[in-house]
Design a protein around this motif. Structure first.
Motif, PDB file in Angstrom:
ATOM      1  N   ASN A  16     -32.743-100.999  42.348  1.00  0.00           N
ATOM      2  CA  ASN A  16     -33.290 -99.648  42.433  1.00  0.00           C
ATOM      3  C   ASN A  16     -33.531 -99.075  41.039  1.00  0.00           C
ATOM      4  OD1 ASN A  16     -33.728 -96.997  44.039  1.00  0.00           O
ATOM      5  ND2 ASN A  16     -32.229 -96.449  42.477  1.00  0.00           N
ATOM      6  N   SER A  17     -32.593 -99.348  40.125  1.00  0.00           N
ATOM      7  CA  SER A  17     -32.698 -98.870  38.755  1.00  0.00           C
ATOM      8  C   SER A  17     -33.919 -99.446  38.058  1.00  0.00           C
ATOM      9  CB  SER A  17     -31.426 -99.266  37.995  1.00  0.00           C
ATOM     10  OG  SER A  17     -31.453 -98.810  36.672  1.00  0.00           O
ATOM     11  N   ALA A  18     -34.158-100.735  38.271  1.00  0.00           N
ATOM     12  CA  ALA A  18     -35.323-101.381  37.666  1.00  0.00           C
ATOM     13  C   ALA A  18     -36.618-100.764  38.176  1.00  0.00           C
ATOM     14  CB  ALA A  18     -35.300-102.884  37.964  1.00  0.00           C
ATOM     15  N   PHE A  19     -36.645-100.456  39.460  1.00  0.00           N
ATOM     16  CA  PHE A  19     -37.832 -99.832  40.044  1.00  0.00           C
ATOM     17  C   PHE A  19     -38.053 -98.439  39.445  1.00  0.00           C
ATOM     18  CE2 PHE A  19     -40.089 -97.324  43.207  1.00  0.00           C
ATOM     19  CZ  PHE A  19     -41.112 -98.179  43.589  1.00  0.00           C
ATOM     20  N   SER A  20     -36.991 -97.639  39.372  1.00  0.00           N
ATOM     21  CA  SER A  20     -37.088 -96.289  38.819  1.00  0.00           C
ATOM     22  C   SER A  20     -37.541 -96.331  37.363  1.00  0.00           C
ATOM     23  CB  SER A  20     -35.737 -95.576  38.903  1.00  0.00           C
ATOM     24  OG  SER A  20     -35.287 -95.504  40.234  1.00  0.00           O
ATOM     25  N   ASP A  21     -36.989 -97.274  36.612  1.00  0.00           N
ATOM     26  CA  ASP A  21     -37.335 -97.426  35.203  1.00  0.00           C
ATOM     27  C   ASP A  21     -38.818 -97.713  35.038  1.00  0.00           C
ATOM     28  OD1 ASP A  21     -36.544 -97.408  32.533  1.00  0.00           O
ATOM     29  OD2 ASP A  21     -36.405 -99.578  32.476  1.00  0.00           O
ATOM     30  N   SER A  22     -39.330 -98.571  35.887  1.00  0.00           N
ATOM     31  CA  SER A  22     -40.747 -98.925  35.826  1.00  0.00           C
ATOM     32  C   SER A  22     -41.630 -97.720  36.121  1.00  0.00           C
ATOM     33  CB  SER A  22     -41.058-100.057  36.808  1.00  0.00           C
ATOM     34  OG  SER A  22     -42.377-100.515  36.659  1.00  0.00           O
ATOM     35  N   VAL A  23     -41.221 -96.909  37.103  1.00  0.00           N
ATOM     36  CA  VAL A  23     -41.975 -95.692  37.426  1.00  0.00           C
ATOM     37  C   VAL A  23     -42.066 -94.787  36.203  1.00  0.00           C
ATOM     38  CG1 VAL A  23     -41.967 -93.562  38.783  1.00  0.00           C
ATOM     39  CG2 VAL A  23     -41.400 -95.730  39.881  1.00  0.00           C
ATOM     40  N   ALA A  24     -40.931 -94.557  35.546  1.00  0.00           N
ATOM     41  CA  ALA A  24     -40.884 -93.629  34.414  1.00  0.00           C
ATOM     42  C   ALA A  24     -41.701 -94.137  33.234  1.00  0.00           C
ATOM     43  CB  ALA A  24     -39.430 -93.403  33.994  1.00  0.00           C
ATOM     44  N   MET A  25     -41.527 -95.413  32.886  1.00  0.00           N
ATOM     45  CA  MET A  25     -42.204 -95.940  31.708  1.00  0.00           C
ATOM     46  C   MET A  25     -43.714 -95.979  31.891  1.00  0.00           C
ATOM     47  SD  MET A  25     -39.725 -98.855  30.099  1.00  0.00           S
ATOM     48  CE  MET A  25     -39.648 -99.881  31.570  1.00  0.00           C
ATOM     49  N   GLN A  26     -44.162 -96.367  33.072  1.00  0.00           N
ATOM     50  CA  GLN A  26     -45.601 -96.425  33.298  1.00  0.00           C
ATOM     51  C   GLN A  26     -46.204 -95.017  33.347  1.00  0.00           C
ATOM     52  OE1 GLN A  26     -46.989 -99.987  35.794  1.00  0.00           O
ATOM     53  NE2 GLN A  26     -44.971 -99.599  36.631  1.00  0.00           N
ATOM     54  N   SER A  27     -45.447 -94.063  33.861  1.00  0.00           N
ATOM     55  CA  SER A  27     -45.921 -92.681  33.850  1.00  0.00           C
ATOM     56  C   SER A  27     -46.127 -92.197  32.417  1.00  0.00           C
ATOM     57  CB  SER A  27     -44.917 -91.769  34.555  1.00  0.00           C
ATOM     58  OG  SER A  27     -44.803 -92.100  35.916  1.00  0.00           O
ATOM     59  N   ASN A  28     -45.159 -92.506  31.553  1.00  0.00           N
ATOM     60  CA  ASN A  28     -45.261 -92.086  30.160  1.00  0.00           C
ATOM     61  C   ASN A  28     -46.470 -92.696  29.477  1.00  0.00           C
ATOM     62  OD1 ASN A  28     -42.792 -90.936  30.723  1.00  0.00           O
ATOM     63  ND2 ASN A  28     -41.607 -92.476  29.640  1.00  0.00           N
ATOM     64  N   ALA A  29     -46.601 -94.012  29.599  1.00  0.00           N
ATOM     65  CA  ALA A  29     -47.688 -94.718  28.927  1.00  0.00           C
ATOM     66  C   ALA A  29     -49.048 -94.228  29.416  1.00  0.00           C
ATOM     67  CB  ALA A  29     -47.555 -96.222  29.160  1.00  0.00           C
ATOM     68  N   GLY A  30     -49.191 -94.021  30.713  1.00  0.00           N
ATOM     69  CA  GLY A  30     -50.459 -93.559  31.265  1.00  0.00           C
ATOM     70  C   GLY A  30     -50.856 -92.202  30.733  1.00  0.00           C
ATOM     71  N   ARG A  31     -49.886 -91.315  30.534  1.00  0.00           N
ATOM     72  CA  ARG A  31     -50.194 -89.977  30.030  1.00  0.00           C
ATOM     73  C   ARG A  31     -50.585 -89.989  28.557  1.00  0.00           C
ATOM     74  NH1 ARG A  31     -47.752 -89.440  34.562  1.00  0.00           N
ATOM     75  NH2 ARG A  31     -48.056 -87.546  35.796  1.00  0.00           N
ATOM     76  N   VAL A  32     -50.003 -90.893  27.784  1.00  0.00           N
ATOM     77  CA  VAL A  32     -50.408 -90.992  26.378  1.00  0.00           C
ATOM     78  C   VAL A  32     -51.837 -91.518  26.279  1.00  0.00           C
ATOM     79  CG1 VAL A  32     -49.927 -92.086  24.155  1.00  0.00           C
ATOM     80  CG2 VAL A  32     -48.040 -91.261  25.574  1.00  0.00           C
ATOM     81  N   TYR A  33     -52.181 -92.509  27.098  1.00  0.00           N
ATOM     82  CA  TYR A  33     -53.563 -92.993  27.109  1.00  0.00           C
ATOM     83  C   TYR A  33     -54.521 -91.874  27.526  1.00  0.00           C
ATOM     84  CZ  TYR A  33     -52.374 -97.902  26.369  1.00  0.00           C
ATOM     85  OH  TYR A  33     -51.956 -99.081  25.820  1.00  0.00           O
ATOM     86  N   PHE A  34     -54.084 -91.074  28.503  1.00  0.00           N
ATOM     87  CA  PHE A  34     -54.909 -89.928  28.910  1.00  0.00           C
ATOM     88  C   PHE A  34     -55.173 -89.012  27.727  1.00  0.00           C
ATOM     89  CE2 PHE A  34     -54.570 -85.385  29.622  1.00  0.00           C
ATOM     90  CZ  PHE A  34     -55.720 -85.131  30.353  1.00  0.00           C
ATOM     91  N   ALA A  35     -54.118 -88.667  26.993  1.00  0.00           N
ATOM     92  CA  ALA A  35     -54.254 -87.734  25.879  1.00  0.00           C
ATOM     93  C   ALA A  35     -55.170 -88.299  24.800  1.00  0.00           C
ATOM     94  CB  ALA A  35     -52.877 -87.417  25.288  1.00  0.00           C
ATOM     95  N   MET A  36     -55.056 -89.596  24.527  1.00  0.00           N
ATOM     96  CA  MET A  36     -55.889 -90.203  23.491  1.00  0.00           C
ATOM     97  C   MET A  36     -57.350 -90.280  23.931  1.00  0.00           C
ATOM     98  SD  MET A  36     -53.354 -93.230  22.180  1.00  0.00           S
ATOM     99  CE  MET A  36     -54.386 -93.651  20.778  1.00  0.00           C
TER     100      MET A  36
END
Length: 498
Positions: A282-302
């Motif tokens: 469950n932790s691995a799944f949650s971690d993946s959700v958070a990290m991909q959310s972060n990366a996607g938003r930085v690409y959006f901003a750029m």
């Protein structure tokens, strides 16, 4: 952050270098990342942005440095996401099934699990911050309580309790030869800290949510509490696993695919071992959700600033999330995971044919996938160090530029918070990065080279942008309200008939 996943994956990798110094490696990792909280805390007070680190560096250093950091920050989020199924599904899952029930899985079993640990989280990330935060919040609270209580039980039962695990000079008679091959106990500690520090990847995940939070002070609260609580629990768990396994036997801990599960099972029965496994998945799944959310938003901003293609700036009208950039992150993570598993596996002595014919619990497959995990995690470390060194210098430059007048206790606090602590954090990062390069250790050294190769690409790309598209440089990192701006832009297009 994902403490249960760290328990079963990152601590095993850290122990392969730090051995009995595993608790010290995680304690020092918590200290350096808490120093980084100071940096992010003060930057978040000044600039709320979907760009997160990208926006912060733009504020202090301008567009060129921001573009470099903006490219590197998603890199270490993406490679960390790619590493998850390699270890969790390639080493942990087969090891658990074989340990408890004697079930043998094929060596390629981790590949289809990419759909669970990479692609499914992307779907959750696309539907918006609120539902995923509810899920992650409740899962994380339960996970931390479980780890804190169970690790305390192990410590109270363990026969090997000793504070000497925090003394690098106390173990020459037992681990002298292992430490010598790595460059000495402090070098071994530095290598172990690679996985201690990268265990905290995601702690700054609240930073890119600055535009979507109703109160930016909530971002700062998340930073402070997140690192403190998780850091204390991870240090406690690292200590419990070390004394639970046996302080003189950490070589075997490092070579076992599921040592955390075994310790929990030995001290709390099959229920304890299985609960840790379930929390880890469950932790691995949650971690993946958070990290991909972060990366996607930085690409959006750029993309919004014109630094990367406009494709990435698309925002879903229904969910108000950057769905196209998130999809790119998921696809890229998948490709990197598969490619790394086979390429690093090959250089570890495992051919592609063997990957499909050998058992997942065979020594060859376990060693290859652990090396692949270490390779990706160390690349993540390089990205994290580069980004955070820039952040540390950013807070110093920013507050020198502000020329604020301080009174009372702030006269003392100001230089400590804005100059001393960021400098100390940078020096610790430099120590860990140095130990990852010299003496050379496979696959850590190769990962560092890969990370710096991407840094070189980022610098060259930035130079190209500045030369070919100078008009966008004034926009980099300057826009700060994602939802409001997108609504205004939609109204403007509607009024103009577009």
């Amino acid at each position: 952050m994902a403490p249960a996943c760290d328990t079963v994956a990152f601590m095993t990798s850290a122990a392969a270098f730090a051995f009995v110094l595993l608790p010290l490696a995680f304690l020092l990792a918590m200290v350096v990342m808490y120093l980084e909280v100071n940096t992010l805390y003060h930057l978040a007070k000044r600039h709320a942005s979907a760009g997160g680190y990208y926006g912060y560096v733009a504020t202090a250093f301008g567009p060129k440095a921001a573009i470099v950091v903006g490219l590197i920050y998603p890199l270490y989020q993406i490679v960390s996401t790619a590493a998850i199924p390699i270890y969790v599904a390639g080493v942990l899952l087969p090891g658990i099934l074989n340990y408890f029930w004697g079930i043998q899985l094929p060596g390629w079993i981790w590949i289809p699990f990419i759909a669970i640990f990479v692609l499914a989280p992307i779907g959750l990330a696309m539907v918006g911050i609120r539902p995923q935060m509810k899920y992650i919040r409740y899962a994380a609270i339960t996970e931390l309580i479980f780890l804190a209580i169970t690790s305390l039980i192990i410590i109270l039962k363990a026969p090997d309790n000793t504070f000497q695990v925090f003394n690098p000079l106390a173990w020459g008679n037992i681990y002298g030869s292992q430490f010598k091959s790595l460059g000495g106990p402090f070098a071994a500690l530095g290598l172990g800290m690679i996985f201690g520090i990268t265990s905290f990847i995601g702690y700054g995940g609240s930073a890119p949510l600055g535009e979507e939070a109703k109160r930016t002070r909530d971002i700062r609260k998340a930073l402070v509490m997140g690192v403190l609580v998780v850091g204390v629990v991870l240090t406690e768990v690292a200590y419990s696993l070390t004394v639970g396994w046996g302080v003189n036997n950490m070589v075997s801990f490092a070579t076992n695919g599921i040592p955390g599960i075994i310790v929990y099972t030995e001290y709390m029965g099959i229920i304890g071992g299985l609960l840790l496994a379930l929390f880890a998945f469950n932790s691995a799944f949650s971690d993946s959700v958070a990290m991909q959310s972060n990366a996607g938003r930085v690409y959006f901003a750029m993309a919004r600033d014109g630094v990367i293609p406009k494709f990435f700036s698309y925002v879903s009208k229904r969910f108000i999330t950057p769905t196209k950039s998130l999809a790119f992150v998921g696809i890229t993570s998948t490709v990197i995971a598969i490619a790394t598993g086979f390429v690093v596996g090959y250089f570890s002595g495992l051919t592609p044919v063997q990957m499909f014919t050998l058992s997942a619990t065979s020594n060859e497959v376990v060693n290859a996938l652990e090396n692949a995990f270490d390779y990706l995690t160390t690349i993540a470390l390089v990205g994290l160090v580069i980004a955070h060194v820039m952040m540390n210098t950013s807070v110093t430059v920013l507050f020198r530029r502000l020329k604020e007048v301080h009174r009372g206790l702030n006269v003392i606090a100001h230089p400590i918070q804005h100059y001393v602590l960021p400098t100390v954090a940078t020096l610790i990062f430099a120590f860990v990065l140095y130990e990852s390069v010299y003496p050379p250790v496979f696959p850590v050294t190769q990962a560092v080279i890969t990370g710096f190769a991407f840094l070189a690409f980022s610098v060259l790309y930035t130079i190209w942008i500045a030369k070919k598209r100078p008009h966008i440089m004034n926009k980099v990192g300057t826009r700060i309200n994602l939802v409001r701006e997108e609504q205004l832009e939609g109204n403007t297009k509607k009024d103009s008939g577009e």
